[in-house]
Design an enzyme around this catalytic site. Structure first.
Site, PDB file in Angstrom:
ATOM      1  N   PRO A 135      48.416  25.405 -47.353  1.00  0.00           N
ATOM      2  CA  PRO A 135      48.195  26.750 -46.799  1.00  0.00           C
ATOM      3  C   PRO A 135      47.169  26.826 -45.669  1.00  0.00           C
ATOM      4  CG  PRO A 135      47.063  26.557 -48.885  1.00  0.00           C
ATOM      5  CD  PRO A 135      47.828  25.269 -48.703  1.00  0.00           C
ATOM      6  N   CYS A 136      47.538  26.291 -44.514  1.00  0.00           N
ATOM      7  CA  CYS A 136      46.639  26.371 -43.361  1.00  0.00           C
ATOM      8  C   CYS A 136      46.434  27.809 -42.905  1.00  0.00           C
ATOM      9  CB  CYS A 136      47.160  25.513 -42.214  1.00  0.00           C
ATOM     10  SG  CYS A 136      48.898  25.759 -41.805  1.00  0.00           S
TER      11      CYS A 136
END
Length: 296
Positions: A262-263
């Site tokens: 989850p950047c």
């Protein structure tokens, strides 16, 4: 090997999620919200911008995000992002069992991951077969890429942008062989984008292909729970490199497995959402959608 023809994206999600057409409308609404946030646009204004009746837009948007347009507006404001920031996330200091991104965590996609060796990374995909396919998802089109060891790539684009998205991902591993294989990628897409399929006892297998530094950053991203965010500088501190927030930012931007790693949960120290490789509007869409999943 470059694929010259790309199969039309498949609709692989349930009716409860969304269609590509829904996302196009939602994308326009999110853009309006982003550009006119200070004016707090009304539902009527947002509906007029996309040529819909207010009630119809309210229903469509709520079905898509789990939030009304007004709730979504609140979920992507700077104030909300600041509240998401947590200087002490106990989950980040927990010993993660079996590589899971968070045992027992609610509202989250469970992942088990491994990293390729530095030698394998330096080979730039030599000896790897990458199977890929485009699928309709809540955020436009998803390019899903897999190897025999698990999910290796996830990118996004809008209709018409398939070739550019594929070229972007192929450029990361130029020596790999690429094969379009919707049969191989469809189960991954259905698992990733349907929260009903997020199960801790059946974690999604992911293989991380990058430098040791990049993998350490991506591991830190995997430890950020849904509904939370972490500043780049805090990620740098977490991996023992407090002097390298810019390098951390570059590694976040190079993440090849978007959404799953989850950047989008990495933000500026002030809470500003900053950039996203697949577009800031899409980053806001993902965060707002996650807020709906968490019932915020």
């Amino acid at each position: 090997m470059t694929q010259t023809e790309i199969t039309r994206p498949q609709t692989i999600l349930t009716d409860e999620i969304t269609s590509g057409a829904d996302y196009e409308i939602v994308r326009k609404v999110i853009e309006t919200i982003s550009e006119t946030y200070q004016d707090q646009p009304s539902l009527e204004t947002l509906a007029a911008d996309v040529g819909m009746e207010p009630t119809a837009l309210q229903k469509l948007f709520t079905r898509w995000a789990g939030l009304s347009p007004k709730g979504f507006l609140q979920a992507v404001t700077l104030d909300h992002a600041r509240r998401l920031l947590a200087s002490d996330l106990p989950l980040l200091d927990t010993a993660y069992e079996l590589g899971l991104s968070g045992p027992g965590r609610l509202h989250d996609l469970f992942v088990t991951h491994e990293a390729m060796s530095p030698g394998e990374y330096k080979a730039k995909g030599l000896g790897l077969t990458m199977r890929y396919g485009f699928h309709v998802c809540p955020f436009g089109l998803a390019l899903v890429m897999t190897t025999d060891r698990g999910l290796a790539g996830l990118a996004f684009c809008d209709p018409g942008g398939e070739a550019a998205a594929l070229a972007d991902m192929q450029g990361r591993w130029p020596n790999a062989d690429y094969s379009e294989d919707l049969t191989a990628t469809a189960p991954y897409a259905a698992r990733i984008f349907n929260p009903a399929n997020w199960r801790s006892d059946q974690p999604l297998k992911v293989v991380l292909i990058g430098t040791d530094f990049q993998v350490s950053v991506w591991n830190a991203l995997l430890q950020i729970p849904m509904g939370k965010a972490l500043a780049y500088s805090d990620i740098a501190t977490k991996i023992g490199r407090p002097d390298a927030p810019r390098a951390v930012g570059a590694a976040v931007g190079a993440n090849p497995v978007s959404f799953v790693v989850p950047c989008h949960r990495a933000v500026g120290k002030s809470g500003a959402l900053t950039g996203y490789h697949w577009g800031l509007t899409r980053k806001k869409a993902i965060l707002g959608w996650e807020a709906g999943q968490c019932n915020l």
